[in-house]
Scaffold this active site. Structure first.
Site, PDB file in Angstrom:
ATOM      1  CB  SER A  98      -0.912   0.006   1.228  1.00 21.03           C
ATOM      2  OG  SER A  98      -1.530   1.271   1.331  1.00 21.03           O
ATOM      3  CG  HIS A 128      -4.080  -1.466  -1.680  1.00 18.70           C
ATOM      4  ND1 HIS A 128      -5.225  -2.143  -2.048  1.00 18.70           N
ATOM      5  CD2 HIS A 128      -4.434  -0.660  -0.648  1.00 18.70           C
ATOM      6  CE1 HIS A 128      -6.229  -1.765  -1.255  1.00 18.70           C
ATOM      7  NE2 HIS A 128      -5.770  -0.867  -0.397  1.00 18.70           N
ATOM      8  CG  ASP A 140      -5.196   2.593   0.855  1.00 18.39           C
ATOM      9  OD1 ASP A 140      -6.166   1.824   0.716  1.00 18.39           O
ATOM     10  OD2 ASP A 140      -4.098   2.229   1.325  1.00 18.39           O
ATOM     11  CG  MET A 174      -8.228   7.461   2.419  1.00 19.26           C
ATOM     12  SD  MET A 174      -7.466   7.386   4.045  1.00 19.26           S
ATOM     13  CE  MET A 174      -6.706   5.761   3.980  1.00 19.26           C
ATOM     14  CG  HIS A 202      -9.417   0.506  -0.617  1.00 25.82           C
ATOM     15  ND1 HIS A 202      -8.829   0.291   0.628  1.00 25.82           N
ATOM     16  CD2 HIS A 202     -10.760   0.513  -0.393  1.00 25.82           C
ATOM     17  CE1 HIS A 202      -9.780   0.171   1.539  1.00 25.82           C
ATOM     18  NE2 HIS A 202     -10.952   0.310   0.949  1.00 25.82           N
ATOM     19  CG  MET A 232     -11.349   3.622   2.020  1.00 26.25           C
ATOM     20  SD  MET A 232      -9.796   3.452   2.930  1.00 26.25           S
ATOM     21  CE  MET A 232      -8.648   3.519   1.550  1.00 26.25           C
ATOM     22  CG  MET A 261     -12.013  -2.554   4.817  1.00 26.78           C
ATOM     23  SD  MET A 261     -10.466  -2.178   3.955  1.00 26.78           S
ATOM     24  CE  MET A 261      -9.492  -1.376   5.239  1.00 26.78           C
ATOM     25  N   GLY A 277      -3.080   3.893   8.002  1.00 23.36           N
ATOM     26  CA  GLY A 277      -2.187   2.752   8.031  1.00 23.36           C
ATOM     27  C   GLY A 277      -1.693   2.523   9.445  1.00 23.36           C
ATOM     28  CG  ASP A 282      -6.429  -2.594   3.001  1.00 20.10           C
ATOM     29  OD1 ASP A 282      -5.341  -2.347   3.558  1.00 20.10           O
ATOM     30  OD2 ASP A 282      -7.054  -1.762   2.320  1.00 20.10           O
TER      31      ASP A 282
HETATM   32  C1  DX5 Z   1      -6.385   1.595   5.615  1.00 20.95           C
HETATM   33  C2  DX5 Z   1      -5.926   1.380   4.187  1.00 20.95           C
HETATM   34  C3  DX5 Z   1      -4.852   0.385   4.079  1.00 20.95           C
HETATM   35  C4  DX5 Z   1      -3.541   0.770   4.741  1.00 20.95           C
HETATM   36  C5  DX5 Z   1      -2.974  -0.482   5.344  1.00 20.95           C
HETATM   37  O1  DX5 Z   1      -7.492   2.404   5.626  1.00 20.95           O
HETATM   38  O2  DX5 Z   1      -7.021   0.945   3.395  1.00 20.95           O
HETATM   39  O3  DX5 Z   1      -4.598   0.009   2.721  1.00 20.95           O
HETATM   40  O4  DX5 Z   1      -2.601   1.329   3.884  1.00 20.95           O
HETATM   41  O5  DX5 Z   1      -1.849  -0.137   6.086  1.00 20.95           O
HETATM   42  P1  DX5 Z   1      -1.122  -1.165   7.067  1.00 20.95           P
HETATM   43  O6  DX5 Z   1      -0.695  -2.320   6.227  1.00 20.95           O
HETATM   44  O7  DX5 Z   1       0.015  -0.365   7.587  1.00 20.95           O
HETATM   45  O8  DX5 Z   1      -2.114  -1.554   8.101  1.00 20.95           O
HETATM   46 ZN    ZN Z   2      -6.666  -0.025   1.309  1.00 23.58          ZN
END
Ligand code: DX5
Ligand code: ZN
Length: 221
Positions: free
Chosen positions: A13, A38, A40, A42, A71, A73, A142, A149, A180
């Site tokens: 990610s 990946h 993310d 947001m 992904h 969000m 999830m 993260g 994830d």
């Molecule tokens: C969280 C994200 C994840 C995040 C995971 O909302 O969707 O993709 O980057 O990070 P780690 O692997 O550090 O938990």
């Molecule tokens: Zn993610």
């Protein structure tokens, strides 16, 4: 090259990368053996954080051959979908809990020629996804509450993964099951045993002393 749910895929990610050198960080993941990237997205509404959007993904599309696993969000994935398609996302995952007609959005993703993913927050039961399982290429379970993260893995999600794999077999479907959040060498094994084949990892890849070794560990965990 297309993958099936029988393939274990490691998806670092970007959230955990050094964002001052994004292109280089993606190339580093590719060299280290990543299967997917990946990404993310947001919006500060669906989750309490802000990241990046289509322009950055478009630039990455120009600079890497890695499969782009996007992904979303965001509250209105339906509204922004065409821009992520235009940016070159290979797979677009939308949340069941967002404000949109889920079936219609999934249909639009496939209509655009991309793979369609459906994400469930830890608190959302698998039952809520049942009407959509024949419309998806990937189910994202999830394993943390999305937004940040570096959070701790939630083992209670394992039962949902097992159920998702059982329903897939019972219905003769072929969607990937992705996990994830909090995935590392210790939590990857139980997830894979439960039926997950796409392992997203931010901290455990980008923050590892040796990324290639970290990815190899996730691959055999
Ligand atoms: C969280 C994200 C994840 C995040 C995971 O909302 O969707 O993709 O980057 O990070 P780690 O692997 O550090 O938990
Ligand atoms: Zn993610």
């Amino acid at each position: 090259m297309s993958h099936t749910y029988l393939d274990r895929l490691i998806a670092p990610s970007l959230l955990a990368a050094d964002l001052a050198k994004i292109g280089e960080e993606v190339a580093r993941a590719e060299r280290a053996g990543a299967d997917w990237m990946h990404l993310d997205v947001m919006d500060g509404h669906f989750v309490d954080n802000l990241t990046f959007g289509p322009p950055l993904i478009g630039c990455l599309r120009e600079s890497t051959a890695l499969f782009l696993d996007v992904h979303l969000m965001i509250s209105r994935p339906d509204h922004y979908l065409p821009r992520f398609v235009a940016a070159g996302a290979d797979l677009i995952t939308v949340h069941l809990e967002a404000s949109h007609d889920v079936g219609q959005t999934l249909h639009q993703i496939r209509q655009a020629g991309r793979l369609a993913g459906l994400a469930l927050n830890p608190a959302t039961p698998l039952e809520a996804a049942l009407p959509f399982l024949d419309q998806i290429d990937l189910l994202l379970c999830m394993t943390v509450v999305p937004g940040f993260g570096g959070q701790a893995f939630m083992p209670e999600v394992l039962a949902k993964i097992q159920a998702a794999a059982a329903i897939r077999a019972a219905r003769g479907l072929a969607y990937h099951i992705e996990v994830d959040g909090g995935i590392d060498a210790a939590t990857a094994g139980p997830c894979a045993a439960a039926g997950a084949n796409v392992l997203v990892a931010g901290s455990a890849t980008y923050r590892a002393p040796d990324m290639a070794q970290a990815i190899a560990q996730l691959r055999k965990a």
